[in-house]
Design an enzyme around this catalytic site. Structure first.
Site, PDB file in Angstrom:
ATOM      1  N   HIS A 192      -7.223   0.869   0.645  1.00 16.64           N
ATOM      2  CA  HIS A 192      -6.814  -0.542   0.629  1.00 16.64           C
ATOM      3  C   HIS A 192      -5.881  -0.915   1.778  1.00 16.64           C
ATOM      4  CE1 HIS A 192      -8.039  -1.032  -3.825  1.00 16.64           C
ATOM      5  NE2 HIS A 192      -8.761  -1.876  -3.110  1.00 16.64           N
ATOM      6  N   HIS A 292     -19.540  -4.295   0.634  1.00 18.59           N
ATOM      7  CA  HIS A 292     -18.473  -4.558  -0.338  1.00 18.59           C
ATOM      8  C   HIS A 292     -18.993  -5.563  -1.359  1.00 18.59           C
ATOM      9  CE1 HIS A 292     -14.717  -6.786  -1.559  1.00 18.59           C
ATOM     10  NE2 HIS A 292     -14.313  -5.548  -1.733  1.00 18.59           N
TER      11      HIS A 292
END
Length: 385
Positions: A192, A292
């Site tokens: 992240h 994603h």
């Protein structure tokens, strides 16, 4: 044929809002699309309303390239997440209309299938305390659902660096998951964008014994040179790209060969055609594509159409087996994961139908989902202030 009506609905859940767009033509054909834009749903709605009369109503849904060009270029300002997501919503809904008009699945219109099934990985399965036992049990439950690849972020609210205790805890979570699921299940490690290059390199080296498929977004997304530094010094493949929103933003990533796998979000990257172009650019550098996908069944079906017809596709992210039932029930037609794979999606178009009763029964949640807050992995947004 012209687009005569645009409607938008937002459905809430514990940690995300799903935005659905529907375009209707003057001949009665309907196209749908969906996106999840983190913490910025109201900004997206505002832009869509502004673009409605300027770029959407009255246009020919078959002239996708022209519509995308106008939305991308004609406001003059640079295109970021909000505009790229709006473009994607319109573009994908137009593909759905074209598929219905021609009675073909979208992937058939984009080149045809190059595979008979689509490999999947689970995300969102680890909504548990950050302990080795809890992560191990959650991982076994995900595998019991049929998944053969699991992605997770074991790093808590970490930012730039982890102290020794936190670093060792994070590594122990990966060790516990590997022990729980055995050697045949793929582990994909999400970072992240948390770390400095030095910390990312150190952690990646410590993860090597557990044989991860990739480390994802090891450094913040704004500095490709820093990412290249990491990629050059770790032996695990590097994945990134969910926070890049069009081909021009991917250019430096390719030129520096700063990763091994790209992860464009089709719903935040100007749609299917733009993502196909980005995948073709990646193919010149022998990079693979793992889109994603943190949205619901319409966005998932969109990703499956892309995966079906893209030669350098790798694996598809999926959350919705680990979220509230209404995030699956809000649309029908998206195929389920079976033994680690999606079957090819059906048509015509995207092959999905919105369930407006479900969508309207779950109003938006305008709380704040913060990946840098303690216990963020439990997937609950903080209440709005």
């Amino acid at each position: 044929m012209r687009i005569s009506q645009m409607q938008v609905w937002v459905m809430g859940s514990a940690w995300r809002n799903l935005t659905f767009l529907q375009l209707t033509t003057d001949e009665g054909l309907v196209g749908v699309s969906e996106a999840r834009i983190s913490n910025r749903t109201q900004a997206l709605l505002g832009y869509l309303e502004e673009a409605k009369s300027r770029y959407i109503l009255g246009t020919d849904p078959f002239r996708i390239e022209q519509t995308v060009l106008r939305m991308f270029r004609d406001d003059y300002g640079r295109v970021g997440q909000i505009v790229a997501t709006a473009i994607a919503l319109v573009e994908i809904a137009c593909w759905d209309i074209i598929g219905k008009a021609t009675n073909r699945a979208v992937y058939e219109l984009l080149g045809g299938a190059v595979r008979d099934r689509i490999k999947a990985y689970a995300n969102g399965w680890y909504q548990v305390p950050r302990t080795p036992d809890a992560f191990a049990e959650a991982a076994k439950a995900a595998v019991a659902k049929g998944y053969r690849a699991l992605k997770f972020d074991p790093f808590g609210p970490g930012w730039y660096e982890l102290d020794r205790k936190e670093r060792l805890l994070s590594i122990s979570l990966v060790e516990a998951v590997r022990a729980a699921v055995g050697p045949d299940v793929e582990l994909l490690i999400e970072m992240h964008g948390r770390f400095s290059p030095a910390m990312a390199i150190r952690i990646a080296r410590e993860l090597e014994p557990f044989d991860p498929t990739w480390v994802e977004e090891p450094v913040p997304a704004d500095n490709i040179a820093a990412l290249a530094k990491v990629a050059q010094q770790v032996r695990i493949p590097v994945a990134t790209g969910e926070r890049l929103h069009h081909k021009y933003e991917f250019r430096e990533l390719f030129e520096r060969q700063a990763c091994d796998i790209i992860q464009p979000d089709i719903t935040e990257c100007c749609g299917l055609l733009e993502t196909k172009k980005i995948a073709a650019m990646a193919d010149m550098y022998y990079m693979t594509v793992a889109p994603h996908n943190v949205a619901g069944p319409v966005a998932t079906a969109t990703a499956l159409h892309f995966a079906a017809c893209t030669t350098n596709f790798k694996i598809q992210e999926h959350f919705n087996d680990f979220t509230e039932p209404h995030t699956r029930q809000c649309a029908s037609g998206c195929p389920p994961v079976v033994d680690g794979y999606f079957p090819l999606p059906n048509g015509p178009g995207l092959g999905v139908t919105l369930n407006l009763d479900v969508i309207q029964a779950h109003p938006p949640n305008y709380g704040h989902f913060n990946l840098f807050a303690e216990d963020w992995q439990k997937r609950q947004a903080n209440p709005p202030r």
